[in-house]
Write a protein that holds these residues in place. Structure first.
Motif, short mmCIF file in Angstrom:
data_model
loop_
_atom_site.label_atom_id
_atom_site.label_comp_id
_atom_site.label_asym_id
_atom_site.label_seq_id
_atom_site.Cartn_x
_atom_site.Cartn_y
_atom_site.Cartn_z
N LEU A 53 -89.28 -4.21 -1.05
CA LEU A 53 -89.71 -3.99 0.34
C LEU A 53 -89.93 -2.50 0.53
N ASP A 54 -91.15 -2.13 0.83
CA ASP A 54 -91.51 -0.71 0.89
C ASP A 54 -92.09 -0.35 2.25
N PRO A 55 -91.68 0.80 2.82
CA PRO A 55 -92.19 1.18 4.14
C PRO A 55 -93.70 1.24 4.21
N SER A 56 -94.37 1.57 3.10
CA SER A 56 -95.84 1.69 3.16
C SER A 56 -96.49 0.36 3.54
N ALA A 169 -80.66 8.50 2.37
CA ALA A 169 -79.87 7.38 1.85
C ALA A 169 -80.73 6.19 1.48
N GLY A 170 -82.06 6.37 1.48
CA GLY A 170 -82.97 5.27 1.16
C GLY A 170 -83.33 5.26 -0.32
N ALA A 171 -84.33 4.42 -0.64
CA ALA A 171 -84.71 4.20 -2.04
C ALA A 171 -85.13 5.50 -2.73
N SER A 190 -80.21 14.31 5.24
CA SER A 190 -80.03 13.68 6.56
C SER A 190 -80.22 12.18 6.44
N ALA A 191 -79.45 11.45 7.26
CA ALA A 191 -79.55 9.99 7.31
C ALA A 191 -79.05 9.53 8.67
N GLY A 192 -79.20 8.22 8.92
CA GLY A 192 -79.01 7.72 10.28
C GLY A 192 -77.67 7.10 10.61
N CYS A 257 -94.12 13.29 1.74
CA CYS A 257 -94.02 12.01 1.03
C CYS A 257 -94.28 10.84 1.96
N GLY A 258 -93.74 10.88 3.18
CA GLY A 258 -93.92 9.77 4.12
C GLY A 258 -93.62 10.23 5.53
N GLN A 259 -93.98 9.39 6.52
CA GLN A 259 -93.78 9.75 7.93
C GLN A 259 -93.20 8.54 8.64
N ILE A 260 -92.08 8.04 8.16
CA ILE A 260 -91.59 6.76 8.66
C ILE A 260 -91.27 6.79 10.15
N ALA A 261 -91.05 7.97 10.73
CA ALA A 261 -90.77 8.04 12.16
C ALA A 261 -91.93 7.49 12.99
N PHE A 289 -98.71 13.81 -1.08
CA PHE A 289 -98.90 13.19 -2.40
C PHE A 289 -98.58 11.71 -2.33
N LEU A 290 -99.14 10.97 -3.28
CA LEU A 290 -98.77 9.57 -3.53
C LEU A 290 -98.28 9.49 -4.97
N ALA A 291 -97.31 8.62 -5.20
CA ALA A 291 -96.77 8.50 -6.55
C ALA A 291 -97.89 8.23 -7.55
N THR A 338 -81.17 -0.45 7.98
CA THR A 338 -80.02 -1.28 7.59
C THR A 338 -79.72 -1.18 6.09
N ASN A 339 -80.63 -0.58 5.35
CA ASN A 339 -80.45 -0.50 3.89
C ASN A 339 -79.78 0.80 3.45
N ILE A 340 -79.15 0.72 2.26
CA ILE A 340 -78.82 1.93 1.50
C ILE A 340 -79.53 1.76 0.16
N1 LIG Z 1 -95.92 9.13 -1.12
C1 LIG Z 1 -95.53 8.05 -1.82
O1 LIG Z 1 -96.10 7.69 -2.87
C2 LIG Z 1 -94.38 7.28 -1.32
C3 LIG Z 1 -93.76 6.31 -2.14
C4 LIG Z 1 -92.61 5.66 -1.66
C5 LIG Z 1 -92.15 5.94 -0.38
N2 LIG Z 1 -92.81 6.86 0.38
C6 LIG Z 1 -92.32 7.22 1.72
O2 LIG Z 1 -91.01 7.74 1.61
C7 LIG Z 1 -90.22 7.36 2.76
C8 LIG Z 1 -88.98 6.60 2.28
O3 LIG Z 1 -89.40 5.42 1.60
P1 LIG Z 1 -88.34 4.49 0.85
O4 LIG Z 1 -89.11 3.48 0.07
O5 LIG Z 1 -87.38 5.34 0.14
O6 LIG Z 1 -87.65 3.73 2.06
P2 LIG Z 1 -86.11 3.81 2.48
O7 LIG Z 1 -85.78 5.25 2.68
O8 LIG Z 1 -85.29 3.02 1.55
O9 LIG Z 1 -86.09 3.07 3.88
C9 LIG Z 1 -86.58 3.68 5.00
C10 LIG Z 1 -85.47 4.52 5.70
O10 LIG Z 1 -86.08 5.37 6.65
C11 LIG Z 1 -85.10 5.72 7.60
N3 LIG Z 1 -85.73 5.86 8.93
C12 LIG Z 1 -86.35 4.89 9.64
N4 LIG Z 1 -86.82 5.40 10.80
C13 LIG Z 1 -86.47 6.71 10.81
C14 LIG Z 1 -86.67 7.79 11.74
N5 LIG Z 1 -87.32 7.60 12.91
N6 LIG Z 1 -86.17 9.00 11.44
C15 LIG Z 1 -85.50 9.20 10.27
N7 LIG Z 1 -85.29 8.22 9.34
C16 LIG Z 1 -85.78 7.01 9.62
C17 LIG Z 1 -84.04 4.60 7.60
O11 LIG Z 1 -82.76 5.16 7.27
P3 LIG Z 1 -81.81 5.90 8.35
O12 LIG Z 1 -80.63 5.00 8.57
O13 LIG Z 1 -81.45 7.15 7.65
O14 LIG Z 1 -82.63 6.08 9.60
C18 LIG Z 1 -84.48 3.68 6.47
O15 LIG Z 1 -83.42 3.26 5.64
C19 LIG Z 1 -91.16 6.54 3.64
O16 LIG Z 1 -91.77 7.39 4.57
C20 LIG Z 1 -92.20 6.03 2.67
O17 LIG Z 1 -93.43 5.70 3.27
C21 LIG Z 1 -93.90 7.52 -0.06
#
Ligand SMILES: NC(=O)c1ccc[n+]([C@@H]2O[C@H](COP(=O)([O-])OP(=O)(O)OC[C@H]3O[C@@H](n4cnc5c(N)ncnc54)[C@H](OP(=O)(O)O)[C@@H]3O)[C@@H](O)[C@H]2O)c1
Length: 352
Positions: A53-56, A169-171, A190-192, A257-261, A289-291, A338-340
């Motif tokens: 499960l990936d945020p993208s 604390a994410g993936a 930082s984490a939530g 890397c990402g803008q999950i906010a 960048f993208l992986a 909800t994940n770690i």
């Molecule tokens: N560029 C690339 O190729 C690439 C590849 C993979 C992932 N990414 C990006 O990297 C980021 C993390 O991805 P991941 O796969 O490792 O997911 P992840 O961190 O395992 O899960 C997403 C985490 O984001 C946090 N989050 C959600 N809303 C937030 C907010 N408003 N402010 C701060 N933190 C928030 C949550 O943790 P909290 O409890 O800490 O809020 C959640 O556990 C994402 O933006 C993703 O799109 C980019």
């Protein structure tokens, strides 16, 4: 090719039934049966063990907006990273029983074509000797490459520097924190939740961590790194990126890397950036960048990270979601924290 009669002709899978307006709901998904296509020349049939499960994927759930990936079609099975075993093969490079990493996730069985070798092509993976198939979705797969490339290629982190990691604390974040420590950097994370903050410091080795929900990010970052930071690994955007821009030292780097906010918000509601002038003042480098842009370095990444794993120098954190039916709730939960570590769906084999 094997006898088609003994092989599945349909699969359970997850579809998006409408494009959400803002916050995603479980009712935006349906889990149902889909027909499987024939295994034609050059393709393979895979029984998935895990999918990721990936945020993208959230970006792809917004109609017509994304340039990152194409939006998902409604009422069709979603795709995403998965790992499983080959049940039938019409491709010389794959044999029945091989473990394969591929992009036919969110379902039990997938028929996947094997085009020329690129980031999305199915890839045979090794399992055993401490490596489980699911490691290839996380630490030895896309999340690991994202962390490694973002930190060492984009962020160009050097020993002795200070790096700030958000969504730590994410993936990706859990790996960035640990890789930065292995490189000899000081890590601010930082984490939530307070539980995540404790885990980051006590188990993963971050020097300082803070819960971004209890105080403004800038105040917490200034207290955590009063002398400034050299690199910011940004998985969040918004308030985190704005705070980092002010706290970066001259010549600092940002790995975008990402803008999950902003993923769960409509265009105009997404947080903007106010402190970009800092990049001019301090000669900062901000690089997105993208992986997949670092796919040609995959073998080097894999060798280095597999060695850290074998020496028990890296913890692979994961949150396991049991069964396809639970995947929509697991996905929404992950977006809300909800994940770690890596969010993985265990695909339960059918009994009949
Ligand atoms: N560029 C690339 O190729 C690439 C590849 C993979 C992932 N990414 C990006 O990297 C980021 C993390 O991805 P991941 O796969 O490792 O997911 P992840 O961190 O395992 O899960 C997403 C985490 O984001 C946090 N989050 C959600 N809303 C937030 C907010 N408003 N402010 C701060 N933190 C928030 C949550 O943790 P909290 O409890 O800490 O809020 C959640 O556990 C994402 O933006 C993703 O799109 C980019």
């Amino acid at each position: 090719m094997n006898e088609r009669a003994v092989l599945p002709t349909s699969t359970r899978g997850v579809a998006l039934t409408r494009y959400p307006e803002g916050e995603l709901q479980e009712s935006d998904f349906a889990v149902r049966e889909f027909d499987l296509p024939e295994v034609t020349q050059g393709s393979i049939l895979v029984q998935n063990e895990w999918f990721s499960l990936d945020p993208s994927s959230r970006i792809r759930m917004t109609a017509g907006e994304s340039t990152y990936f194409t939006p998902f079609a409604l009422d069709e099975v979603l795709d995403g990273w998965a790992v499983g075993r080959v049940l039938d093969s019409a491709h010389d490079d794959f044999a029945v029983g091989d473990y394969v990493h591929h992009f036919g996730g969110w379902r039990e069985y997938a028929v996947v074509a094997v085009p020329d070798k690129d980031w999305y092509s199915p890839r045979r993976v090794e399992v055993g000797g401490g490596i489980d198939s699911r490691h290839h979705l996380g630490v030895l797969g896309p999340s690991g490459l994202t962390a490694w490339a973002g930190l060492f290629r984009v962020g160009r982190l050097k020993p002795g520097e200070t790096v700030f990691v958000s969504a730590a604390a994410g993936a990706v974040g859990t790996l960035v924190v640990q890789m930065a420590k292995l490189m000899g950097a000081t890590v601010v994370a930082s984490a939530g939740t307070d539980e995540k903050v404790r885990h980051l410091v006590d188990d993963l080795g971050a020097d300082v961590a803070f819960n971004y929900r209890v105080a403004p990010v800038l105040d917490s970052l200034q207290a955590a790194a009063p002398g400034g930071i050299d690199v910011y690994f940004d998985g969040v955007g918004g308030d985190h990126l704005d705070a980092a821009l002010l706290q970066l030292r001259a010549g600092g780097r940002v790995a975008l890397c990402g803008q999950i906010a902003g993923y769960n918000l409509k265009g105009d509601d997404r947080p903007g950036i106010k402190n970009l002038f800092s990049a001019i003042e301090k000669g900062l480098t901000l690089q997105g960048f993208l992986a997949r842009m670092y796919f040609d370095e995959f073998d080097e990444f894999y060798r280095e990270v597999a060695e850290w794993l074998a020496r028990d120098q890296l913890i692979f954190d994961e949150t396991i979601i049991e069964g396809i039916d639970a995947s929509p709730a697991g996905f929404i939960g992950m977006l809300h924290g909800t994940n770690i570590g890596k969010s993985l769906v265990r695909v339960t084999p059918r009994t009949s």
